[in-house]
Design an enzyme around this catalytic site. Structure first.
Site, mmCIF file in Angstrom:
data_model
loop_
_atom_site.group_PDB
_atom_site.id
_atom_site.type_symbol
_atom_site.label_atom_id
_atom_site.label_comp_id
_atom_site.label_asym_id
_atom_site.label_seq_id
_atom_site.Cartn_x
_atom_site.Cartn_y
_atom_site.Cartn_z
ATOM 1 N N CYS A 45 1.933 -4.740 -4.249
ATOM 2 C CA CYS A 45 0.959 -3.620 -4.016
ATOM 3 C C CYS A 45 0.677 -3.709 -2.606
ATOM 4 O O CYS A 45 0.210 -4.678 -2.117
ATOM 5 C CB CYS A 45 -0.381 -4.073 -5.019
ATOM 6 S SG CYS A 45 -1.834 -3.072 -4.433
ATOM 7 N N CYS A 48 -3.032 -3.766 -1.694
ATOM 8 C CA CYS A 48 -3.702 -5.167 -1.947
ATOM 9 C C CYS A 48 -3.650 -6.127 -0.800
ATOM 10 O O CYS A 48 -4.628 -7.050 -0.738
ATOM 11 C CB CYS A 48 -3.150 -5.731 -3.202
ATOM 12 S SG CYS A 48 -3.315 -4.649 -4.732
#
Length: 304
Positions: A45, A48
């Site tokens: 991700c 993230c």
């Protein structure tokens, strides 16, 4: 100077990598005493990778008032399903074993700090932001009482805790203006972080600095008043009178002279009267009666 009097929990205790096996102890049980922020993320991700470090920084700055657990959803699919994690990053805050706040997606640093502050305050704690705001208020009181040097030290200490604290940055500039150190005030203003350079607090400080520079060159009020009375259409004399009045603390009278100049010739000197009015308004609080009345009168002239 440490303005934050929170606990001294080590960073290793504040931020943990959690698993399904440790979730009950790390989150549910720990949140009975201290709010816990849970960051649901995954190695693949992209957002993230940005959000996680900013969250960690904000949690670390809180010095024990909140803790953080990072959950890799690829390795904790049961927890992710129970929490109905639809996308990542997703962040939940727990207190007393229950989710109390949360958000999805990446956020800018200022909003992350605000989220952490909100979680701490919801749990009955005092957030770093709240403590710094109290310190700003104390410094503002020092400045109002004439203790500009002490105020400058306090504003500088606040910036040591949070370099992007706009109110403290603006306060530091104004403290140097109060000691007539305009060169230092300008240097501080020019060095402001880009994130806060257009904030209302710095705009106000910039306006006050411009007015302070003008005050250094302001002419004598009596002579300028006589010049205006002798020739009401001497626009330069009226403009100079407004600057002199402001330099002597007669802000309301300065605004009145600028409004009169605008009424007589709004285009004089490329709209100098209007520009000067906005500089004065920006230097004051938005709810100041001088600002409210001045803006109303100016608007009535513009739209007449």
């Amino acid at each position: 100077m440490d303005l934050l009097n929170g606990g001294n929990a080590p960073a290793t205790d504040l931020i943990k990598d959690g698993t399904e096996a440790t979730f009950m102890a790390d989150v549910v049980e720990t949140s009975q005493e201290t709010p816990v922020i849970v960051d649901f993320w995954a190695p693949w991700c992209g957002p993230c990778k940005t959000l996680g470090p900013m969250l960690e920084e904000a949690v670390t700055a809180a010095k024990g008032a909140v803790k953080m657990v990072k959950i890799n959803v690829d390795e904790a699919q049961t927890i992710a399903a129970q929490m109905r994690i639809q996308s990542i990053p997703t962040v939940y805050a727990f207190f007393k074993g229950q989710p109390v706040d949360g958000f999805q997606g990446a956020l800018p640093g200022s909003e992350i700090k605000a989220f952490v502050d909100r979680v701490i305050e919801a749990a009955g704690g005092e957030s770093p932001g709240g403590q710094l705001d109290d310190a700003v208020q104390a410094a503002e009181e020092m400045l109002a009482e004439g203790a500009a040097a002490d105020a400058a030290q306090t504003f500088a200490a606040i910036l040591g805790e949070d370099p992007n604290h706009a109110a403290a940055y603006g306060g530091l500039v104004r403290a140097h203006i109060a000691t007539c150190d305009l060169e230092q005030a300008e240097a501080i203003l020019n060095g402001a972080p880009a994130e806060i350079s257009t904030s209302a607090e710095l705009e106000a400080a910039h306006a006050q600095l411009e007015l302070a520079k003008q005050a250094a060159d302001a002419g004598p009020v009596a002579e300028l008043t006589a010049a205006v009375e002798a020739d009401p259409d001497n626009h330069q004399a009226r403009f100079d009178l407004a600057q002199a009045l402001h330099a002597n603390g007669n802000v309301e009278e300065a605004v009145a002279q600028l409004l009169e100049l605008f009424r007589r010739d709004r285009e004089w000197n490329e709209g100098a009267a209007k520009t000067q009015l906005f500089t004065i308004f920006d230097a004051l609080k938005s709810n100041d009666p001088i600002v409210l009345n001045g803006r109303r009168k100016l608007s009535s002239m513009i739209f007449a």
